[in-house]
Each structure stands twice: as structure tokens, then as C-alpha cells.
Design a protein around this motif. Sequence first.
Motif, PDB file in Angstrom:
ATOM      1  N   SER A  33      -5.154  -3.565  10.801  1.00  0.00           N
ATOM      2  CA  SER A  33      -6.005  -4.642  10.693  1.00  0.00           C
ATOM      3  C   SER A  33      -7.102  -4.338   9.530  1.00  0.00           C
ATOM      4  CB  SER A  33      -6.750  -4.905  11.836  1.00  0.00           C
ATOM      5  OG  SER A  33      -7.430  -4.137  12.335  1.00  0.00           O
ATOM      6  N   MET A  34      -7.683  -3.240   9.361  1.00  0.00           N
ATOM      7  CA  MET A  34      -8.509  -2.597   8.264  1.00  0.00           C
ATOM      8  C   MET A  34      -7.732  -2.336   7.243  1.00  0.00           C
ATOM      9  SD  MET A  34     -10.635   0.913   7.865  1.00  0.00           S
ATOM     10  CE  MET A  34     -11.783   0.499   9.161  1.00  0.00           C
ATOM     11  N   MET A  35      -6.605  -2.111   7.217  1.00  0.00           N
ATOM     12  CA  MET A  35      -5.741  -2.023   5.842  1.00  0.00           C
ATOM     13  C   MET A  35      -5.579  -3.504   5.188  1.00  0.00           C
ATOM     14  SD  MET A  35      -4.277   0.025   3.595  1.00  0.00           S
ATOM     15  CE  MET A  35      -3.695   1.526   4.648  1.00  0.00           C
ATOM     16  N   ALA A  36      -5.388  -4.535   6.106  1.00  0.00           N
ATOM     17  CA  ALA A  36      -5.389  -6.024   5.560  1.00  0.00           C
ATOM     18  C   ALA A  36      -6.717  -6.324   4.991  1.00  0.00           C
ATOM     19  CB  ALA A  36      -4.845  -6.816   6.954  1.00  0.00           C
ATOM     20  N   ALA A  37      -7.721  -6.107   5.715  1.00  0.00           N
ATOM     21  CA  ALA A  37      -9.023  -6.515   5.233  1.00  0.00           C
ATOM     22  C   ALA A  37      -9.391  -5.729   3.865  1.00  0.00           C
ATOM     23  CB  ALA A  37      -9.962  -5.803   6.332  1.00  0.00           C
ATOM     24  N   ILE A  38      -8.920  -4.470   3.831  1.00  0.00           N
ATOM     25  CA  ILE A  38      -8.998  -3.976   2.415  1.00  0.00           C
ATOM     26  C   ILE A  38      -8.290  -4.640   1.431  1.00  0.00           C
ATOM     27  CG2 ILE A  38      -8.493  -1.801   1.006  1.00  0.00           C
ATOM     28  CD1 ILE A  38      -9.093  -0.245   3.740  1.00  0.00           C
ATOM     29  N   HIS A  39      -7.060  -5.071   1.791  1.00  0.00           N
ATOM     30  CA  HIS A  39      -6.197  -5.827   0.740  1.00  0.00           C
ATOM     31  C   HIS A  39      -7.156  -7.029   0.329  1.00  0.00           C
ATOM     32  CE1 HIS A  39      -2.961  -2.717   0.200  1.00  0.00           C
ATOM     33  NE2 HIS A  39      -2.616  -3.035   1.455  1.00  0.00           N
ATOM     34  N   ARG A  40      -7.471  -7.863   1.183  1.00  0.00           N
ATOM     35  CA  ARG A  40      -8.242  -9.030   0.758  1.00  0.00           C
ATOM     36  C   ARG A  40      -9.470  -8.749   0.022  1.00  0.00           C
ATOM     37  NH1 ARG A  40      -6.961 -10.085   6.493  1.00  0.00           N
ATOM     38  NH2 ARG A  40      -9.102  -9.384   7.051  1.00  0.00           N
ATOM     39  N   ALA A  41     -10.108  -7.828   0.454  1.00  0.00           N
ATOM     40  CA  ALA A  41     -11.311  -7.384  -0.201  1.00  0.00           C
ATOM     41  C   ALA A  41     -10.985  -6.913  -1.946  1.00  0.00           C
ATOM     42  CB  ALA A  41     -12.358  -6.498   0.278  1.00  0.00           C
ATOM     43  N   LEU A  42     -10.108  -6.188  -1.734  1.00  0.00           N
ATOM     44  CA  LEU A  42      -9.628  -5.518  -3.341  1.00  0.00           C
ATOM     45  C   LEU A  42      -8.111  -5.817  -3.555  1.00  0.00           C
ATOM     46  CD1 LEU A  42     -10.858  -1.989  -2.163  1.00  0.00           C
ATOM     47  CD2 LEU A  42     -12.247  -3.834  -3.737  1.00  0.00           C
TER      48      LEU A  42
END
Length: 261
Positions: A33-42
Motif C-alpha cells: 500500500s505504501m508503494m502504491a501511494a508512492i507511485h501516486r505521489a511520484l
Amino acid sequence: MIAMMLNDEERLAATDLSSVEFLRMGSAPVSQSMMAAIHRALPKAAVTNAYGTTEAGPVVFAPHPKGLPQPEMSVGYPHPEVQLRLVGEDGKRCDLGVLEMKSPALMNGYHNRSDVPSPIASDGFYVTGDVFRRDENGFYFFVGRTDDMFVSGGENVFPSEVEKMLETHPDVIQACVVPVDDEIKGAKPVAFVVKREGSHLDESTLKTFALENAPAYQHPRSIWFVDSLPLASTNKLDRNALRMLAATKLRRGKASADAID
């Protein structure tokens, strides 16, 4: 640090991050889930979660020699100049065990610390204390620290595995799982959770989610919601502080219950 950045939604929304092309993280496991959030932000950034140690250097893993794509949750394939092996509780080689390594970057010892036992095995391999699993293509995945692992009712519990599961809930930003003493189980997991701003997620709902998405022995018996998780001087989660806080909260809860009785 990445979790705290992602939690600062107002500043994140006001910052132009379109030029970021690569993000290299380390020092802590990362959840899907953190990896997915990183992809959304960057959205333009390639992201890797790296692994290294003070005792044996920052370069341990590398791209696959056959060009196979690295699984997103993997730390990579062994670097050609690094020898790796996984050792199980029985001392035998396996695909899930403690990582031991040998490389040109391996230290000679702890400077002026003869009182500290050497983590170097008799054949020259450094025993990291980190548990990994290896897949069929030779990629390595971090599981947890042997120092953090605890036994609950005869089952080995790695806090990082429980944390990753909790963080798959859409309203959970970050979680930290620690053990508390239990007369029957020996120890049992409890959790501190940072939830998304405006979320109405409660303890009962998250406990049910945990029971539905992991073995029952892993589910946190108590969950406390906090605004942020404390960091130690190394900028890693301060698990010792949270263990003491959990013990205090449980003592207070028992005292309150006894007073009511």
C-alpha cells in the motif's frame, strides 16, 4: 520518512514533484500500500527498496543477470561480488531464513569494542540477523528482524508481516506492531496505527480486517490510533518506546476494569 511525507497531504499537493525520476529507500520494510501511494505521489519515478548493512556495506543486491524484472517488493538479486546464503533454525540452507553474507566490504570488527560479540561466523560470513525469503528466480524479499520476532502460543510472529497486512487497509497509513506479555500465549501482538485524516476506522473494524487477511495468531489483540509513530535517533521506528507505552496502556486498562468491578 517516506510515510511521514505521504501523510503531509497538504504540503504534498502544493509541491511539484514531476521532476523526480528515481527514489531509493532503505532501512525499513515497505508495504504494497505504501508503494502504491508512492507511485501516486511520484508517478514518473522508478522506486526501489534497497538493503545494506553497516557491517558489510550498502551494496548487497543488484539486477538479475538474465534481465528478469525485479518484483516490486523485492530488494533484488545477489550482487556478483557478494556471497549470500539463507540459514534456517536447524542450521541448514533454505529459502526462508537468516541472511548471511560475505563480500569485499565486510568489516574486520567493531572498533575498540572487544566487549561486543563478533557477528562473523567461523567461515567468514556475516550473520545479519535479518530474515529473508528467496523466490524461484533468486530474488530476495525481506521478512523481518530476528530481534523483533516473538513467539505467541508457539507461533513465530514477525511484526513487519503484520504491519504490511494492516497497511493494506485503505484507511491505514502506517502501523507498528509490538509484543506484550501474556500469561497464556507468552506474548501477543498489539498495534499502533496512523490512519488517514478524516477516517472513521475503529479498533473493532481493523481487528476484523486483520482476522480476515492473516492467520488468527497474528491479529493485534489491542489497537491504538495515534497521530504519528515515534522515531529513534536512527530515524527508524522506536519499537522499545511503543512496547513500554503498550504495557502502560494495558496496565491502566486493567486498573480501570478492576475499579469498575
